[in-house]
Design an enzyme around this catalytic site. Structure first.
Site: not given
Lengths: 568, 207
Positions: A202, A254, A271, A364, A418, A480
């Site tokens: 993460e 990032r 999207g 990811d 993140w 998770d």
């Protein structure tokens, strides 16, 4: 390991670098105690829709001699599951079942040409997955990744053992150290090399973590943008050059702009109305009688991977998916992505010191192909476009970059993740806070056990129980589970995983302390949680003395010292 | 009942019924690929999926995790620049809890802010109190004014006359994250990964 380019290439031809990182991770969802188990489908779906298409892409790039660079982080839980015989067997069953469904769809849609065209596409898609999996790589995807790593174009890195969220495990340094070291050991034993880079689960960083990473031989890691922007002292080049954490370990940040173009649910490429709609799946749309053999227990509807519609737009009836149109859009988006990076680099060139900027774009892995069906094709287009000499963007791995331009500025990154809000609140809040006292307590007990045993002989059976206890701790620590508890998706499963792993630890702890180890029960736990075969409980000694004392402590049962069972 | 053993130095005795069940289960369910991968695993013990399930469930039932400590304890965790998290256990002092006799001093979580950690002591550090008025043993703590690089610690106890404080336990020391760029931006920053799914995978598109 990664191929370095001559410095002249870096300095003269290109103005800046783009590093794309895919982080592939799934929690450990292996359940031999059931004939089939829903959550194992997470792995099977990701293999079919993401990992195998990704390997197909790497194979094509290789055969076309494309000079790309890509970094792939493989989590130790994923590595273990990809190598697992039982899951490999079950995956083949899953893939054949999907193929059977696609063939059944060819018949069902025979009077609907638009749908039948798509049914054919899915049949080809599953056949291709089967071919790559079974024929090309004999069921071993890690071999495929290793092959591409050997070319120097793909850099493989790893993450914490079970993706433990390190900022909230940091009550104990041994917990953090074992997550990191066990993760790296798993990577090494399966991939045959030491990773240069480390993906913090993460992107969870706290000051001081770089020390543990350096001890583990790590050269660089990633943080979210604000981890570097708020670093102390504030870096001169914002997020566009790595910083040296003071001990030689580099932190890359990032890039917010390239992240937003892909991640953003509102503005991001995935999207687009022409792309395939993830949530339109025949598992939820067709008659139960028809779909029953392909869903959970013949009753509970699940995704099948066969989806006939495109995103279309809000509040509109879903239109039929048009693959040609979608792929054209993916190419357009890839071109746009590269153009935007070029513009970014042009802007940065004027503002930065003598360093050449690197734009770090981590995602990811499962986004590509699974959630964003066309994502793999988009990525392939990006890598092909960026490998051409027609612009100033050069693909680079972080290892490449560090070889050419060691970080000039020393700074300590700021604590960051993140996740939502940029810190730890997604992993500790009213939905999941109850897990931390339990996790910390188990960790304490494990460390105490390792401390108490130091210097004593343990029998092989005791050692198995101790090692299994360490596995249970690691499995309970996965990020998770609190993530799922917060997101509200499969809460019951996450609850059960945490409580079961901790219960298994408690059972083993109790058995060891009382010297009443039931071999049958221990064997059952070893079969169910068969991860990290080389784990060493002695690494839980807070002083990390384990490695030095282990082998000569394995004595005959008759020699063992029963005092270890005494309660503290 | 007759119990059988393997003759390979195993101390496990199995009844004829168990042997039969295991044999049937192996025939029915044991695929050739079934492997634990454990180097030390003693292959002579074979368990059916049903047996694994039963053992897993039994352990789950009998060893449910409970966070109780013999000694009082309080732990702080960093959340974000504006918040910490605290959890505690009073150990043997559990009788002191919220809702007790009003004459008793209420349980109090005292948070110390220690900008310069090395100088911090209970006497010199700034602190604020949170009265624990619920039976819960964990709580998010809002920080009055986030300051960069501030270290915090906590004590759980009760207040007494004057500024006195009887501490049952002291916490670890933590650093609150910076209140820098990200904290001062809108918290709705869309670059954050808000919509991963259950498997920890990618974004989700609107249906």
């Amino acid at each position: 390991m990664t191929k370095s380019l001559p410095r002249s290439d870096y300095a003269s031809c290109r103005q800046g670098f783009l590093s794309i990182i895919l982080h592939a991770h799934l929690p450990y969802v292996r359940h031999p105690e059931y004939d089939s188990f829903f959550e194992e489908n997470w792995l099977f779906e990701a293999m079919t829709e993401c990992y195998l298409p990704l390997i197909g892409m790497l194979d094509r790039l290789h055969s076309d001699n494309v000079d790309y660079r890509l970094t792939l982080s493989l989590s130790p839980t994923l590595i273990s599951m990809l190598r697992d015989d039982l899951l490999q067997t079950r995956y083949l069953k899953y893939l054949h079942s999907r193929l059977e469904l696609a063939e059944k769809e060819l018949i069902r849609t025979r009077k609907q040409p638009e749908y039948q065209k798509l049914a054919r596409l899915y049949r080809r898609f599953f056949l291709n997955a089967l071919s790559i999996y079974q024929e090309r790589y004999q069921g071993d995807l890690l071999t495929a990744f290793k092959k591409h790593q050997a070319t120097g174009k793909l850099e493989l890195i790893t993450t914490a053992a079970t993706h433990g969220f390190l900022p909230l495990l940091n009550v104990s340094e041994a917990a953090v150290r074992n997550q990191i070291n066990t993760g790296i050991a798993t990577f090494k034993s399966n991939l045959g090399c030491t990773p240069n880079g480390f993906w913090l689960p993460e992107c969870g960083y706290y000051p001081g973590l770089e020390t543990v990473l350096a001890d583990a031989g790590i050269k660089y890691f990633f943080v979210d943008s604000h981890g570097v922007m708020d670093a102390n002292p504030q870096p001169r080049n914002s997020v566009y050059t790595p910083i040296n954490c003071g001990n030689g370990v580099a932190a890359f940040a990032r890039d917010p702009e390239s992240s937003k173009q892909v991640w953003s649910a509102k503005e991001g490429y995935p999207g687009d109305f022409d792309y395939r709609e993830y949530y339109s799946d025949i598992g939820f749309e067709l008659d139960l009688d028809y779909i029953a053999p392909y869903i959970l227990d013949g009753e509970t509807r699940i995704n099948t991977g066969i989806k006939y519609h495109r995103v279309t737009g809000e509040n509109l009836p879903k239109q039929v998916y048009n693959p040609r149109q979608a792929l054209a859009k993916a190419y357009e988006h890839a071109q746009d992505f590269i153009d935007k990076r070029q513009q970014q680099i042009d802007r940065l060139g004027a503002a930065m010191d003598e360093s050449q900027p690197i734009i770090v774009a981590p995602y990811d892995a499962e986004l590509f192909g699974h959630w964003w069906y066309e994502g793999t094709y988009w990525l392939e287009c990006v890598l092909r476009l960026a490998s051409k000499d027609t612009h100033g963007v050069q693909l680079a791995s972080c290892s490449d970059y560090l070889k050419q331009q060691p970080p000039a500025q020393i700074a300590t990154p700021a604590a960051s993740t993140w996740g939502d809000q940029g810190y730890s609140s997604y992993w500790i809040n009213e939905t999941n806070d109850w897990i931390y006292p339990l996790l910390h307590k188990a960790e304490q007990e494990m460390e105490q056990l390792a401390r108490d045993i130091q210097g004593l002989a343990v029998t092989p059976l005791q050692r198995r129980a101790l090692n299994q206890a360490a596995r249970s701790i690691l499995l309970a620590q996965a990020s998770d589970w609190p993530f799922i508890l917060k997101s509200g998706t499969t809460i019951d499963y996450a609850n059960k995983r945490i409580t079961d792993h901790l219960a298994r630890f408690n059972y083993l702890h109790d058995s060891i302390r009382k010297n009443r180890i039931n071999e049958r029960y221990l064997t059952a736990l070893e079969i169910m949680d068969n991860i990290f075969p080389d784990i060493d409980f002695q690494d839980y000694h807070p002083l990390g003395v384990g490695k030095n004392i282990k082998s000569d402590r394995l004595q005959d049962a008759a020699q063992h010292v029963p005092d270890i069972v005494s309660h503290r | 009942m007759t119990f059988l053993h393997s003759g390979y130095n195993s101390k496990i005795n199995l009844s004829a019924k168990e042997i039969l069940e295991i044999s049937q289960e192996i025939s029915r369910n044991f695929t050739p690929c079934y492997s634990s991968g454990m180097p030390e695993l003693v292959e002579k013990i074979r368990l059916s999926p049903q047996e694994l399930l039963e053992i897993g469930e039994e352990i789950g039932r009998s060893f449910t995790p409970k966070a109780s400590y013999p000694m009082p304890e309080v732990v702080l965790l960093p959340v974000d620049p504006g918040h910490l998290y605290a959890y505690w256990d009073l150990g043997e002092k559990r009788e002191i809890s919220a809702g007790d006799n009003e004459d008793k001093s209420p349980l109090t979580l005292r948070i110390y802010s220690q900008p310069e950690e090395e100088q911090a002591t209970d006497d010199t550090a700034a602190w604020f109190d949170i009265i624990i008025d619920s039976p819960s043993t964990r709580q998010q703590v809002s920080l009055p004014s986030p300051v960069d690089d501030t270290a915090y610690s906590a004590a759980i106890g009760t207040c007494c006359e004057g500024d006195g404080f009887i501490a049952f336990a002291h916490s670890n020391i933590i650093y609150a994250p910076h209140g820098g760029a990200a904290w001062h931006q809108s918290h709705n920053n869309s670059t954050y990964n808000l919509s991963k799914n259950a498997s920890g995978q990618g974004i989700s598109k609107s249906a």
